[in-house]
Enzyme design. Structure first.
Site, PDB file in Angstrom:
ATOM      1  N   TYR A   1      -7.283   3.191   4.174  1.00 23.99           N
ATOM      2  CA  TYR A   1      -5.576   3.327   4.074  1.00 23.99           C
ATOM      3  C   TYR A   1      -5.070   3.493   5.515  1.00 23.99           C
ATOM      4  O   TYR A   1      -5.955   3.736   6.371  1.00 23.99           O
ATOM      5  CB  TYR A   1      -5.351   4.644   3.240  1.00 23.99           C
TER       6      TYR A   1
ATOM      7  N   ASP B   1       0.052   3.619  -6.188  1.00 23.78           N
ATOM      8  CA  ASP B   1       1.527   3.731  -6.566  1.00 23.78           C
ATOM      9  C   ASP B   1       2.575   3.097  -6.359  1.00 23.78           C
ATOM     10  O   ASP B   1       2.282   1.942  -5.732  1.00 23.78           O
ATOM     11  CB  ASP B   1       2.027   5.154  -5.805  1.00 23.78           C
TER      12      ASP B   1
ATOM     13  N   TYR C   1      -6.819  11.527  -3.703  1.00 21.79           N
ATOM     14  CA  TYR C   1      -5.385  11.807  -3.561  1.00 21.79           C
ATOM     15  C   TYR C   1      -4.963  11.959  -1.854  1.00 21.79           C
ATOM     16  O   TYR C   1      -5.090  12.861  -1.377  1.00 21.79           O
ATOM     17  CB  TYR C   1      -4.908  12.957  -4.274  1.00 21.79           C
TER      18      TYR C   1
END
Length: 580
Positions: free
Chosen positions: A466, A396, A539
């Site tokens: 992440y 994003d 996600y």
């Protein structure tokens, strides 16, 4: 056969044409023009063709190159139409010039008054009824100016000059030729006519089983050798540098409707009571044959000797009008390099940079994009027309890409300069030294189309790591840390997130969370860093807060409290491509 004097004259004529085009011939280059042995073969082939057939085809407005092709002659012989024509002079007993023959109806008597004067021919040369000028080296250029070249050498010189103006760097080339389908249709019509009229003659029966050369291949054979000499490189079918000649039929755009109507009319004729010969009627309207029946019937007639045609039918029962073709094809020249690919990895340090250009209602989102930063620096270095950016997944706009970076490919379109390792390093340094420091690239390298497979192989199976800054609505406990860290290869079910439902299909996806661990933040009991490794396509934001129950389990459901993600970074994309 031609005598020695005749052979010498022919070769001298070819070299004179080459001199006019500023081309010098070495011994190796003499294969561009018919040599002594070639001339003997051509003379022998010409002697076996009926003089009546030659005169007949010339009178129909068929060029000498196409007559040779229809006589099943192959080889590097189509470079000089005037030389080919001279070979037939002894055969038909008089000098001929296909440019002064006016097409007439097949089977009808020739009217002496139908022949152009030489003055009229020079003003309006007759174009071949089959190839529409392709093998006569006659065409309209992009300025709609009629161009007539005397030989393939002259046409090659024009093409070479255009190539050099484009400024490409290349080690070899591939010649591509595209011709209108009507040329094949016209050829089949004439072959059908020849089958009917000369099928019983020995010369025709001897040649009928041979494979004839197409107009496209004849042109390529004529051009490749002189073009290679002029450019100083060899031709190769596997070359990434392409020279493309596209011949468009005269008046194609304005005649489409009329042609369609003519073809429909010809189809209706087939439904009548007439036999197969009487259904093959049509005309060449501005060089375009109107019947679809003709093509299939003609091909069947030529390739299948036992096609059931009745021998008692003569040429008068098979009449179709080959109207005079006043205009040749339009020639469009284009040279280009097939796409080349530059691969590497990028890192993104800003939370206001999208991966690709992003607009909503004509309003730009973010201050820049990875695509533009990288592409705008590659484009001038490669002197290319355009580029396309491809990456292994995306983050994003407010997510940073850190660690080893994300693999990407830049597809370079029509690059005039193929970058060396040194130039790629220069591009890399230039991007990395930009003042705003938004994006960095590493390991730039030139890759082939296999770069796609390198990225695709790891796309479905890759893992991503992440680091997320998370807030919960109560203090973090040791039990919370244990509950998170003990989750290994945990399967979750995610429905399409609410935030992307407007552009994504409503699906359920099973994903795997391979591992997680919590890093405490000093001085804060409700904020912590969550490190995790997941299957590609997970996600992460929704996995943290649960997306109103659409992702389960989630960090919030595991801890039994409200959880929100404040910041997210991608710290690693586990793929083998474009590493150090």
């Amino acid at each position: 056969m031609l005598n020695e004097t005749g052979d010498t004259r022919v070769i001298n004529d070819c070299e004179a044409a080459a001199a006019a085009a500023k081309v010098s011939f070495s011994d190796d280059d003499r294969r561009m023009i018919p040599g002594e042995e070639d001339m003997r073969i051509l003379s022998d082939a010409a002697s076996k063709v009926s003089p009546e057939a030659v005169k007949d085809l010339l009178s129909l407005g068929i060029c000498i190159g196409c007559i040779f092709r229809l006589s099943w002659v192959r080889g590097h012989i189509f470079s000089h139409p005037s030389i080919l024509l001279s070979i037939f002079n002894p055969v038909i007993g008089e000098p001929t010039d296909s440019s002064t023959h006016r097409p007439t109806k097949i089977g009808e008597n020739k009217d002496p008054g139908s022949v152009h004067s030489s003055q009229e021919s020079e003003r309006e040369p007759v174009i071949c009824s089959i190839c529409l000028g392709v093998l006569q080296f006659t065409y309209f250029d992009d300025q709609k100016i009629l161009v007539k070249k005397d030989s393939a050498v002259e046409l090659a010189a024009t093409i070479a000059n255009l190539v050099k103006k484009e400024g490409h760097e290349f080690d070899d080339f591939s010649l591509e030729v595209s011709i209108p389908s009507v040329i094949t249709e016209n050829e089949n019509v004439v072959l059908f006519y020849m089958k009917k009229k000369y099928g019983s003659e020995q010369w025709f029966q001897e040649k009928i089983q041979s494979e004839r050369i197409s107009a496209k291949d004849a042109l390529k054979l004529s051009l490749c050798s002189p073009l290679g000499k002029l450019l100083g490189v060899k031709s190769s079918v596997s070359s990434t540098f392409r020279i493309r000649l596209t011949f468009a039929p005269p008046g194609a755009s304005s005649k489409n409707q009329n042609i369609t109507e003519k073809r429909q009319e010809c189809k209706r004729r087939k439904t009548g009571t007439e036999n197969s010969f009487s259904t093959v009627h049509g005309s060449l309207i501005d060089g375009i044959e109107c019947t679809e029946v003709t093509t299939s019937k003609a091909d069947a007639g030529i390739r299948k000797p036992s096609d059931g045609l009745e021998d008692h039918e003569n040429s008068d029962s098979f009449k179709f009008l080959l109207e005079k073709v006043n205009q040749p094809c339009h020639l469009e020249f284009h040279c280009y390099r097939t796409h080349i690919y530059i691969g590497g990895r990028y890192l993104k340090y800003s939370r206001n940079v999208s991966q690709t250009r992003w607009y909503i209602d004509d309003e730009r989102m973010g201050e820049a994009s990875v695509e533009e930063i990288i592409g705008s620096n590659i484009l001038p270095m490669c002197l290319c027309d355009n580029y396309k950016f491809h990456a292994a997944g995306r983050e994003d706009i407010n997510v940073r890409m850190l660690g080893s970076g994300r693999p990407f490919l830049v597809e370079i379109q029509n690059s005039r300069h193929v970058p060396s390792e040194a130039l790629l390093k220069e591009i890399e340094v230039k991007i990395n030294n930009l003042e705003n420091k938004l994006v960095k690239v590493k390991n730039l390298k030139l890759v082939g189309s296999h770069g796609w497979s390198l990225m695709q192989e790891g796309e479905g199976e890759k893992q991503k790591q992440y680091a997320a800054l998370v807030w919960i609505d109560r203090p973090l406990t040791d039990e919370d840390i244990e509950a998170i860290s003990s989750s290994k290869d945990m399967q979750i079910l995610q429905r399409t997130p609410i935030r992307v439902l407007h552009r994504r299909s409503p699906l359920e996806r099973e994903k795997i969370i391979h591992w997680m661990k919590i890093e405490k933040i000093a001085g804060s009991s409700q904020y912590f860093l969550l490190h995790l490794c997941t299957q590609a396509g997970t996600y992460i934001k929704e996995f943290v807060h649960g997306d109103l129950g659409r992702t389960h389990p989630s960090v919030g459901s595991i801890l039994g409290c409200r959880a929100e993600i404040l910041q997210l970074d991608v710290t690693d994309v586990k793929m083998d491509c474009f590493l150090d």
